[in-house]
Design a protein around this motif. Structure first.
Motif, PDB file in Angstrom:
ATOM      1  N   PHE A 411       0.623 -13.327  86.099  1.00 54.04           N
ATOM      2  CA  PHE A 411       1.580 -14.438  86.037  1.00 54.04           C
ATOM      3  C   PHE A 411       2.691 -14.099  85.046  1.00 54.04           C
ATOM      4  O   PHE A 411       2.454 -13.399  84.057  1.00 54.04           O
ATOM      5  N   THR A 412       3.881 -14.580  85.309  1.00 56.80           N
ATOM      6  CA  THR A 412       4.963 -14.404  84.336  1.00 56.80           C
ATOM      7  C   THR A 412       4.765 -15.424  83.215  1.00 56.80           C
ATOM      8  O   THR A 412       4.011 -16.386  83.381  1.00 56.80           O
ATOM      9  N   PRO A 413       5.456 -15.253  82.096  1.00 60.60           N
ATOM     10  CA  PRO A 413       5.332 -16.237  81.001  1.00 60.60           C
ATOM     11  C   PRO A 413       5.709 -17.641  81.460  1.00 60.60           C
ATOM     12  O   PRO A 413       5.255 -18.631  80.887  1.00 60.60           O
ATOM     13  N   GLU A 414       6.509 -17.725  82.509  1.00 61.91           N
ATOM     14  CA  GLU A 414       6.908 -19.056  83.001  1.00 61.91           C
ATOM     15  C   GLU A 414       5.816 -19.686  83.844  1.00 61.91           C
ATOM     16  O   GLU A 414       5.958 -20.821  84.310  1.00 61.91           O
ATOM     17  N   GLY A 415       4.765 -18.938  84.100  1.00 59.13           N
ATOM     18  CA  GLY A 415       3.648 -19.499  84.854  1.00 59.13           C
ATOM     19  C   GLY A 415       3.799 -19.387  86.356  1.00 59.13           C
ATOM     20  O   GLY A 415       3.139 -20.090  87.109  1.00 59.13           O
ATOM     21  N   ILE A 416       4.674 -18.482  86.804  1.00 55.89           N
ATOM     22  CA  ILE A 416       4.702 -18.232  88.246  1.00 55.89           C
ATOM     23  C   ILE A 416       4.200 -16.817  88.503  1.00 55.89           C
ATOM     24  O   ILE A 416       4.200 -15.962  87.612  1.00 55.89           O
ATOM     25  N   LEU A 417       3.763 -16.575  89.736  1.00 53.15           N
ATOM     26  CA  LEU A 417       3.193 -15.274  90.063  1.00 53.15           C
ATOM     27  C   LEU A 417       4.224 -14.165  89.865  1.00 53.15           C
ATOM     28  O   LEU A 417       5.360 -14.276  90.321  1.00 53.15           O
ATOM     29  N   GLN A 418       3.765 -13.105  89.214  1.00 51.18           N
ATOM     30  CA  GLN A 418       4.650 -11.960  88.991  1.00 51.18           C
ATOM     31  C   GLN A 418       4.982 -11.272  90.322  1.00 51.18           C
ATOM     32  O   GLN A 418       6.098 -10.823  90.536  1.00 51.18           O
ATOM     33  N   TYR A 419       3.980 -11.202  91.185  1.00 56.74           N
ATOM     34  CA  TYR A 419       4.194 -10.551  92.483  1.00 56.74           C
ATOM     35  C   TYR A 419       3.864 -11.524  93.598  1.00 56.74           C
ATOM     36  O   TYR A 419       2.804 -11.425  94.207  1.00 56.74           O
ATOM     37  N   PRO A 420       4.751 -12.485  93.838  1.00 53.22           N
ATOM     38  CA  PRO A 420       4.426 -13.533  94.805  1.00 53.22           C
ATOM     39  C   PRO A 420       4.276 -12.976  96.225  1.00 53.22           C
ATOM     40  O   PRO A 420       3.551 -13.529  97.035  1.00 53.22           O
ATOM     41  N   ASN A 421       4.960 -11.873  96.493  1.00 54.24           N
ATOM     42  CA  ASN A 421       4.849 -11.286  97.822  1.00 54.24           C
ATOM     43  C   ASN A 421       3.636 -10.354  97.860  1.00 54.24           C
ATOM     44  O   ASN A 421       3.607  -9.329  97.174  1.00 54.24           O
ATOM     45  N   PHE A 422       2.660 -10.708  98.683  1.00 59.18           N
ATOM     46  CA  PHE A 422       1.429  -9.918  98.737  1.00 59.18           C
ATOM     47  C   PHE A 422       1.720  -8.459  99.049  1.00 59.18           C
ATOM     48  O   PHE A 422       1.070  -7.545  98.553  1.00 59.18           O
ATOM     49  N   LEU A 423       2.718  -8.263  99.903  1.00 63.03           N
ATOM     50  CA  LEU A 423       3.024  -6.912 100.373  1.00 63.03           C
ATOM     51  C   LEU A 423       3.282  -5.938  99.215  1.00 63.03           C
ATOM     52  O   LEU A 423       2.890  -4.773  99.285  1.00 63.03           O
ATOM     53  N   SER A 424       3.909  -6.436  98.136  1.00 60.35           N
ATOM     54  CA  SER A 424       4.221  -5.508  97.039  1.00 60.35           C
ATOM     55  C   SER A 424       2.944  -4.928  96.439  1.00 60.35           C
ATOM     56  O   SER A 424       2.933  -3.790  95.982  1.00 60.35           O
ATOM     57  N   THR A 425       1.841  -5.691  96.485  1.00 60.24           N
ATOM     58  CA  THR A 425       0.579  -5.139  95.959  1.00 60.24           C
ATOM     59  C   THR A 425      -0.010  -4.118  96.927  1.00 60.24           C
ATOM     60  O   THR A 425      -0.664  -3.171  96.519  1.00 60.24           O
ATOM     61  N   THR A 426       0.233  -4.304  98.211  1.00 61.78           N
ATOM     62  CA  THR A 426      -0.262  -3.338  99.198  1.00 61.78           C
ATOM     63  C   THR A 426       0.527  -2.041  99.099  1.00 61.78           C
ATOM     64  O   THR A 426      -0.037  -0.943  99.161  1.00 61.78           O
TER      65      THR A 426
END
Lengths: 705, 68
Positions: A411-426
């Motif tokens: 999560f970013t310090p703002e509390g949102i997902l750092q990598y919201p797009n699943f594809l970037s983790t793939t």
């Protein structure tokens, strides 16, 4: 004492050995193809028959049931005759076992790429083949028990107990897990739904690992390792204790595959507790194997057979240490749905099963051909290729697992997902997948080296189809007063088999009965959850047939990073009409449980036609055939009837309107696509698939409104 | 939840049973001779090899025992 003369049947062993090698090479080749598609989806050659979703089950089935299965039969048929000092009970049964098993494999090779699948992991084959498997397995059992009964050796050596336990348990598991109602010749719906189906599936799945990949191989280890090392097993006593502990405990461990799912908490805890206990008997087996070589390590240095076996036993020890660890919830949170599990099973498959098989073949073939191994050097080359292959396979998978998990939960310090797009983790783990494929290639090269070596060995020798042997006839046992019960059991094969059955049934009953007794409609009922419409049901079947579940899960776990990414976590009550469940076991792509209504219909259409147009860099292959092929409108009423029999509340007489209902829904989708400038027909598979995807996880959204 | 109580009771009984059986087995010396079987399985090859060598000479013996 009369000495009887008889002959061992080597011919059937030879056939099983050849089948082991042939199917092994094919199964691994398919694995390599599947691994390649994970970073180069074009490797499916644009064909629906060679796409990842369909060949993944082909790979797992080929390696488990064709490669390991034939190796089990080869090893069992070889060792059992010698341990029991008799020929197999019935030659005809031996050959029915052989040809029947090969036909089953052949039918899998044909039906799985065609998309006939029940989608249950490691039990994908459809119902007619399931029945054939049960029959051939029983033939094997009759042949085995028959051989044990007509033996000339009073006591059943420990390897035999492992064979008996394997036979009994696999039969029980296979039959229960395969309960299904047929719709037509190649289509059936699981008799269980949702949570229950998942529990039965993983009770089966875990114990297929236990009683197909572990106990028969422990039996083989107990025979071939002492033979190859020419010294007795370290502790016979330990073998007794760890045998009973292992078969009793293993059967309970299945639910650890379902941690953090909507399986009831008590079942998850039960599975975890037994999984942790399981380390004791598992390591008992490993220690017993390794200590057998105590004082003989100089032999290991020289003998490639022993080298293979040592690495096999070590890999077993590693995998069964990892197993209990993975069943701890905190560790499982990382491993589940990532490549950790892939690494874990391949340490077992490549190391334990593969290497023990190779060691066994290198030992058995020269024995039966009455010659020496053609080349020790080549066997050593194979050993190193295989070992490097395992390392190149497993290490990148561990790195990949941690990378992906860390990215998922960031999560970013703002509390949102750092990598919201699943594809970037793939995309991040693609280099690791390339290395994995390289490891697989090395391992396969080693197998080819072995094939060459074994053929040369066989050519240099003379095969003895019927090996002469002699042994005194089995005496009638006269009790000499002081007899110990385990000794007595070892002489009573049928009783022993019954005891084994009782030991394995206790765990199974404990796990399964309570979940069947719970009227889950009442315990978990969600009013808003309704059965699928006919078109959605058809779309679900297409989803199953294409093997989408091999990459996409449908189970959102109660973690902040998952609910943030996907939406509300999955509830047991949402799955009550899911025959079978589709929770998946790997996320190469994102979870789809809440994908319904998230995107417009046209997004799904374009995504199936060319995934990269919607998700740049995606490793999903295109599915252009879904746009052309029509779905089976005619078959829909039967599907509804079968579903009603399974308890899905479709109204009586609904069959009459099924086709009209499906058409109406399909035309709605076609119109919406048209509005986005896409031409299609209501009969296309893509339309049904879109209907299903748009429904996924939406029932409780309605409730929220 | 009732099912949990039943399960716990039954499992304690089963586990207790196994424990008692185990202690009794060890005490009564069930596992005292647990070494011969592990040696015995190594012997069969020796017999077979001997038999192979002798197979040309042994004639009467073979036929006699075949009757069994």
């Amino acid at each position: 004492m009369e000495i009887e003369k008889f002959h061992y049947d080597n011919k059937v062993v030879k056939y099983f050995a050849i089948a082991t090698v042939v199917w092994g090479a094919i199964g691994m080749l398919v694995g390599l193809l599947a691994a390649t598609q994970l970073f180069a989806p074009e490797a499916n050659l644009g064909s629906e028959y060679t796409t990842f979703g369909r060949i993944r089950p082909l790979h797992t089935n080929a390696v488990i049931f064709a490669f390991v299965g034939n190796a089990i039969f080869a090893g069992v048929y070889y060792s059992m005759q010698r341990l029991l000092k008799t020929r197999m009970f019935n030659d005809a049964l031996s050959w029915i076992n052989f040809w029947g098993w090969q036909l089953i494999i052949l039918s899998a090779v044909i039906t799985l790429p065609m998309g006939f699948t029940s989608s249950k992991e490691y039990a994908e084959l459809e119902w007619p083949i399931d029945i054939a498997i049960a029959l051939i397995w029983v033939v094997f059992g009759i042949n085995m028990i028959g051989t044990i009964i007509k033996r000339r050796e009073k006591h059943m050596y420990v390897a035999i107990w492992f064979y008996i336990a394997s036979f009994v348990t696999v039969a029980v598991l296979h039959i229960v897990n395969s309960f299904a109602l047929p719709v037509n010749f190649m289509k059936s719906y699981s008799a269980f739904a949702g949570v229950q189906d998942a529990l039965v599936q993983w009770w089966y799945g875990h114990n297929a690992v236990a009683f197909f990949l572990t106990t028969p191989y422990l039996g083989l280890m107990y025979y071939f390792l002492p033979k190859a090392a020419n010294r007795p097993i370290y502790s016979y006593k330990l073998s007794i204790v760890h045998f009973w502990a292992l078969i009793f405990l293993y059967i309970w461990a299945g639910p650890h595959h379902l941690l953090y799912t909507s399986l009831p908490e008590w079942a998850q805890a039960l599975g975890t507790a037994f999984s942790i206990m399981l380390i004791a008997p598992s390591w008992g087996g490993m220690v017993n194997g390794l200590l057998t070589l105590r004082g003989a390590w100089d032999k290991v240095k020289e003998d490639p057979i022993l080298k293979f076996m040592v690495v096999a036993i070590t890999a077993y020890g590693m995998a069964v240490f990892e197993g209990p660890m993975l069943s701890l919830k905190s560790v499982n949170a990382i491993a589940h749905y990532t490549d950790w599990i892939v690494a874990h099973v391949h340490i077992g498959a490549l190391g334990w099963n593969g290497f023990l098989t190779f060691g066994m073949l290198y030992w058995m073939i020269p024995q039966m051909w009455k010659t020496k191994l053609f080349s020790r050097k080549l066997a050593n080359t194979h050993f190193w290729l295989g070992t490097l292959g395992i390392i190149f396979y497993a290490l990148p998978m561990y790195v990949s697992a941690f990378t992906q998990w860390l990215m998922w939960k960031e999560f970013t310090p703002e509390g949102i997902l750092q990598y919201p797009n699943f594809l970037s983790t793939t995309l991040q783990i693609i280099p690791m997948h390339m290395l994995r494929a390289f490891g697989g290639l090395l391992y396969l090269l080693g197998v080819f080296v072995m094939v060459y070596n074994l053929i040369k060995t066989a050519k240099a020798g003379n095969f003895v189809a019927n090996e002469a042997a002699e042994a005194p006839a089995l005496e009638k046992v006269v009790s000499k007063g002081k007899e110990y019960w385990h000794r007595v059991w070892e002489r009573k094969p049928i009783f022993f088999t019954l005891l084994t059955t009782v030991a394995i049934l206790i765990g199974g009953i404990f796990e399964l009965i309570p979940s069947f007794m719970m009227k889950d409609n009442e315990a978990t009922k969600i009013e808003a959850v309704k059965p699928y419409t006919p078109l959605e049901l058809e779309g679900r079947d297409i989803y199953i047939s294409e093997g989408c579940v091999g990459c996409h899960s449908q189970m959102i776990r109660p973690f902040r990073y998952e609910t943030e990414r996907y939406g509300e976590y999955s509830k047991a009550g949402e799955f009550v009409y899911d025959h079978p469940f589709l929770w998946g076991s790997k996320r190469t792509g994102p979870d789809l449980h809440r994908v319904g209504e998230k995107y417009p219909d046209s997004w799904h259409f374009n995504h199936m036609y060319d995934p990269r147009s919607m998700s740049p860099g995606s490793t999903m292959p295109p599915y252009p055939w879904l746009l052309e092929q029509p779905y089976d409108l005619e078959g829909l009423p039967d599907k509804i009837t079968v579903m009603r029999k399974l308890g899905v509340p479709y109204e009586e007489g609904f069959e009459e309107e099924v086709q009209a209902n499906a058409m109406a829904q399909a035309e709605g989708i076609v119109k919406r696509l048209e509005a986005d400038g896409i031409e299609t027909v209501p009969e296309a598979k893509i339309v049904a698939l879109i209907a299903y995807l748009q429904r996924l996880g939406t029932d409780i959204k309605v409730a929220d409104k | 939840m009732n099912i949990l109580v039943i399960l716990i009771i039954v499992s304690l009984i089963v586990a207790g049973g196994f424990l008692v059986a185990f202690i009794w087995a060890v005490r009564s010396g069930q596992f005292d001779d647990a070494s011969t079987p592990s040696y015995r399985m190594l012997w069969d090859d020796a017999t077979t090899k001997k038999e192979d060598k002798k197979s040309n000479q042994s004639t009467n013996h073979k036929q006699e025992s075949h009757g069994n």
